[in-house]
Design an enzyme around this catalytic site. Sequence first.
Site, mmCIF file in Angstrom:
data_model
loop_
_atom_site.group_PDB
_atom_site.id
_atom_site.type_symbol
_atom_site.label_atom_id
_atom_site.label_comp_id
_atom_site.label_asym_id
_atom_site.label_seq_id
_atom_site.Cartn_x
_atom_site.Cartn_y
_atom_site.Cartn_z
ATOM 1 N N LYS A 40 0.820 -1.220 0.000
ATOM 2 C CA LYS A 40 0.000 0.000 0.000
ATOM 3 C C LYS A 40 0.850 1.263 0.000
ATOM 4 O O LYS A 40 2.068 1.198 0.032
ATOM 5 C CB LYS A 40 -0.948 -0.007 1.210
HETATM 6 C C1 LIG Z 1 -5.726 -3.799 1.106
HETATM 7 C C2 LIG Z 1 -7.081 -3.278 1.359
HETATM 8 C C3 LIG Z 1 -7.805 -3.619 2.512
HETATM 9 C C4 LIG Z 1 -7.394 -4.709 3.468
HETATM 10 O O1 LIG Z 1 -6.232 -4.544 4.114
HETATM 11 P P1 LIG Z 1 -5.285 -5.757 4.572
HETATM 12 O O2 LIG Z 1 -4.214 -5.084 5.328
HETATM 13 O O3 LIG Z 1 -4.794 -6.424 3.321
HETATM 14 O O4 LIG Z 1 -6.107 -6.671 5.400
HETATM 15 C C5 LIG Z 1 -9.022 -2.998 2.717
HETATM 16 N N1 LIG Z 1 -9.514 -2.113 1.842
HETATM 17 C C6 LIG Z 1 -8.860 -1.782 0.714
HETATM 18 C C7 LIG Z 1 -9.478 -0.765 -0.198
HETATM 19 C C8 LIG Z 1 -7.637 -2.359 0.422
HETATM 20 O O5 LIG Z 1 -7.013 -2.058 -0.720
#
Ligand SMILES: *Cc1c(COP(=O)(O)O)cnc(C)c1O
Length: 445
Positions: free
Chosen positions: A201
């Site tokens: 991310k």
């Molecule tokens: C990656 C993501 C999540 C979930 O997060 P994790 O850390 O992978 O559990 C939730 N919402 C969005 C929009 C994401 O891209």
Amino acid sequence: MSDKENRLALFGGPKAVTDAPGDLFTWPIVTKEDEEAALEVLRRGAMSGTDVTMQFEADFRQWLEVDYALGFNNGTASLQAAMYGCGVGIGDEVICPSITYWASGAPAYSLGSTVVFADIDPVSLCLDPNDIEHRIGERTKAIVVVHYFGHPADMDPIMAIADKYKLKVIEDVSHAQGGIYKGRKLGTIGHVGAMSLMAGKSLAVGEAGMLVTNEREIYERALAFGHYERFNQEIQSEALKPYIGLPLGGAKHRMHQLSSAVGRVQLRHYEERQAEIRRAMNYFWDLLEGVPGLRAHRTAPGSDSLMGGWYAAHGHYRTEELGGLSVSRFCEAVRAEGVEDCVPGCNLPLHTHPLFKEADVYGHGRPTRVANSERDVRTLDADLPVSGGIAARVYAIPWFKHYRPQEIEQYALAFRKAALNYKELLEGDTGNPASMGGWNMFKRK
Ligand SMILES: *Cc1c(COP(=O)(O)O)cnc(C)c1O
């Protein structure tokens, strides 16, 4: 530029991208500082503690100027806890865009509630404020807003709707940490913000998540759900006090302290690195200004809104300006120019997955989607035209981590060449495949 140089690489011309990328795309940027922070936790044997996580939370509170921050083992857990924090429970409905990662909505199932999908705005790619109101029912409890691919959602009208119907707004900031909407920080505009800090991310830490809010009740409920050892005498809510000591959700949501330690270091450098990304990405789009068929997915330059981190950056595609050329053929030509990551589509529309149609997850003898609800919310899925067609109108672009004008110019040239030579590409265009994109964007090829 001569005709020969202009020839598409797909047809034997020279590639637009000639330089090796080096660390142009490497993310996160890990230095000795991260390594030492992680080692400190390891050597102390403090992996399962909370001292570093609490410091990380304090950093977050200061950064986003919020009263409460709570660390999680991942973003999915933070979203589930945010829903619980907002009082989402049996028979309730949560409104969520269909174009997002599944964790924006799916955790509702585990709370005995269901998801109502709403459409996205074709320009921002975020929840369309004009498509919410007619989906609100007796049992609607919350709206999940996703700042998709780093673009701030249009929060003002969404907050007005929430006010009118007394709904809670959960901002999923997983794509957009550090983004700004009309001068306000993303995650702090709704009633609660929840986000992934997963290694792919914008704010990339590892497996981790964070919840932020100014409402003590939401914070305490989120904490009570899955933070057993912090669900203690400090709780003020009379409704929660009798249950202190055991987690109400039967969940364990604590952040791994290697993540918290690395997170503190990453956050320290985030604004500076984000500014560099912003400069690089805006330069890329400035170079493509006016090229037919291509439009930036970004906030207006000079406005008081800012993209957050540019997670999984994408661009808009206008096939009608390119003689109907399919986006998949366009991307094929761009990839041939040396841009490996240029693939069509984005997240697949969640409402088309069997999990949201017929799956009986908990043995109700009925699809989970409607197991606890009074109305069949699946009927509302019939009217999601933008979500259904968006894959043909977007493509991934390079996510630059450094402002290196010469290299960025090569990448922009690849897109420009493919768009300007669209007529040659029309020959041999077999159209888009039935499905483009994926259920997640992580290391998608
Ligand atoms: C990656 C993501 C999540 C979930 O997060 P994790 O850390 O992978 O559990 C939730 N919402 C969005 C929009 C994401 O891209």
